[in-house]
Design a protein around this motif. Structure first.
Motif, PDB file in Angstrom:
ATOM      1  N   HIS A  10       0.817  -1.220   0.000  1.00  0.00           N
ATOM      2  CA  HIS A  10       0.000   0.000   0.000  1.00  0.00           C
ATOM      3  C   HIS A  10       0.856   1.279   0.000  1.00  0.00           C
ATOM      4  O   HIS A  10       0.568   2.218   0.742  1.00  0.00           O
ATOM      5  N   GLY A  36       0.161  -8.771  -4.063  1.00  0.00           N
ATOM      6  CA  GLY A  36      -0.857  -7.796  -4.461  1.00  0.00           C
ATOM      7  C   GLY A  36      -1.090  -6.676  -3.469  1.00  0.00           C
ATOM      8  O   GLY A  36      -0.641  -6.720  -2.331  1.00  0.00           O
ATOM      9  N   ASP A  37      -1.821  -5.665  -3.920  1.00  0.00           N
ATOM     10  CA  ASP A  37      -2.004  -4.386  -3.217  1.00  0.00           C
ATOM     11  C   ASP A  37      -0.671  -3.660  -3.059  1.00  0.00           C
ATOM     12  O   ASP A  37      -0.258  -3.277  -1.973  1.00  0.00           O
ATOM     13  N   TRP A  38      -0.046  -3.462  -4.201  1.00  0.00           N
ATOM     14  CA  TRP A  38       1.184  -2.682  -4.295  1.00  0.00           C
ATOM     15  C   TRP A  38       0.814  -1.209  -4.076  1.00  0.00           C
ATOM     16  O   TRP A  38       1.530  -0.494  -3.462  1.00  0.00           O
ATOM     17  N   GLN A  39      -0.256  -0.795  -4.673  1.00  0.00           N
ATOM     18  CA  GLN A  39      -0.853   0.544  -4.745  1.00  0.00           C
ATOM     19  C   GLN A  39      -0.397   1.260  -6.016  1.00  0.00           C
ATOM     20  O   GLN A  39      -1.222   1.717  -6.774  1.00  0.00           O
ATOM     21  N   THR A  40       0.928   1.371  -6.227  1.00  0.00           N
ATOM     22  CA  THR A  40       1.426   2.026  -7.438  1.00  0.00           C
ATOM     23  C   THR A  40       2.552   1.199  -8.069  1.00  0.00           C
ATOM     24  O   THR A  40       3.191   0.379  -7.405  1.00  0.00           O
ATOM     25  N   HIS A  57      -1.859  -8.658  -9.079  1.00  0.00           N
ATOM     26  CA  HIS A  57      -2.491  -7.419  -8.617  1.00  0.00           C
ATOM     27  C   HIS A  57      -3.501  -7.737  -7.517  1.00  0.00           C
ATOM     28  O   HIS A  57      -3.986  -8.868  -7.397  1.00  0.00           O
ATOM     29  N   ASP A  61      -5.046  -1.850  -6.461  1.00  0.00           N
ATOM     30  CA  ASP A  61      -3.944  -1.442  -7.324  1.00  0.00           C
ATOM     31  C   ASP A  61      -4.400  -0.546  -8.472  1.00  0.00           C
ATOM     32  O   ASP A  61      -5.532  -0.634  -8.936  1.00  0.00           O
ATOM     33  N   ASP A  62      -3.465   0.324  -8.914  1.00  0.00           N
ATOM     34  CA  ASP A  62      -3.802   1.264  -9.970  1.00  0.00           C
ATOM     35  C   ASP A  62      -3.821   0.586 -11.340  1.00  0.00           C
ATOM     36  O   ASP A  62      -3.477  -0.583 -11.481  1.00  0.00           O
ATOM     37  N   ILE A  65      -0.668  -1.287 -12.756  1.00  0.00           N
ATOM     38  CA  ILE A  65      -0.428  -2.614 -12.183  1.00  0.00           C
ATOM     39  C   ILE A  65      -1.443  -3.611 -12.726  1.00  0.00           C
ATOM     40  O   ILE A  65      -1.083  -4.740 -13.074  1.00  0.00           O
ATOM     41  N   HIS A  86      -4.028 -12.744  -4.772  1.00  0.00           N
ATOM     42  CA  HIS A  86      -4.218 -11.795  -3.671  1.00  0.00           C
ATOM     43  C   HIS A  86      -5.206 -12.339  -2.644  1.00  0.00           C
ATOM     44  O   HIS A  86      -5.003 -12.195  -1.443  1.00  0.00           O
TER      45      HIS A  86
END
Length: 161
Positions: A10, A36-40, A57, A61-62, A65, A86
């Motif tokens: 995040h 997953g949930d990298w954010q960017t 992803h 995520d944006d 991603i 995820h």
């Protein structure tokens, strides 16, 4: 072979960057798996400076991603087959959704995230592993990530800090 396993970073929403304790392990990694949930996309690019990155992803995520990474992936490493998802969705628990994602497929390990809750257990012969989060511990006592070691067997441990 050493694989550093992370999820739910995040970034930059929760923290400004990756924590020093994680970076110490990334510097010795042969591979990095992100659940997953990298954010960017910046997180993906930063992790690539340390080792080969595999991941999926998540639900926050944006678009970059989402266009780059699938929702489910199978990776071969050190003679083992690792499933990555995820775990978000409706119905069932996060863990049960992750296991169901690989039903009928031969995997040695399933890595998932979403819940931010560290998990390490076996479902039959399959290692079920959630590293927790190194940047957003939510209701957990500690931040965490994982290290998987591959030799003649697959072993996993959580690093809490």
């Amino acid at each position: 072979m050493k694989i550093v396993v992370i999820s739910d970073t995040h970034l930059p929403k929760r923290k400004k960057g990756l924590p020093a304790r994680l970076i110490k392990e990334l510097q010795k990694a042969d591979m990095i798996i992100h659940g997953g949930d990298w954010q960017t996309i910046d997180v993906y690019h930063e992790l690539q400076t340390y080792a080969r990155v595999e991941g999926v992803h998540g639900n926050v995520d944006d678009e970059e991603i989402l266009g780059l990474l699938p929702s489910k992936k199978i990776v071969k490493a050190g003679g083992f087959t690792i499933g990555i998802t995820h775990g978000h969705g409706k119905g069932k628990t996060t863990e049960k959704r992750a296991i169901a994602a690989f039903e009928g497929e031969k995997v040695d390990c399933i890595i998932f995230g979403h819940s931010h809750i560290p998990v390490k257990r076996y479902e039959g012969d399959i290692l079920i592993f959630n590293p927790g989060s190194p940047t957003d511990k939510r209701r957990q006592k500690f931040f965490s990530f994982g290290v998987i070691s591959l030799s003649d067997k697959i072993t996993a441990e959580h690093i809490y800090f």
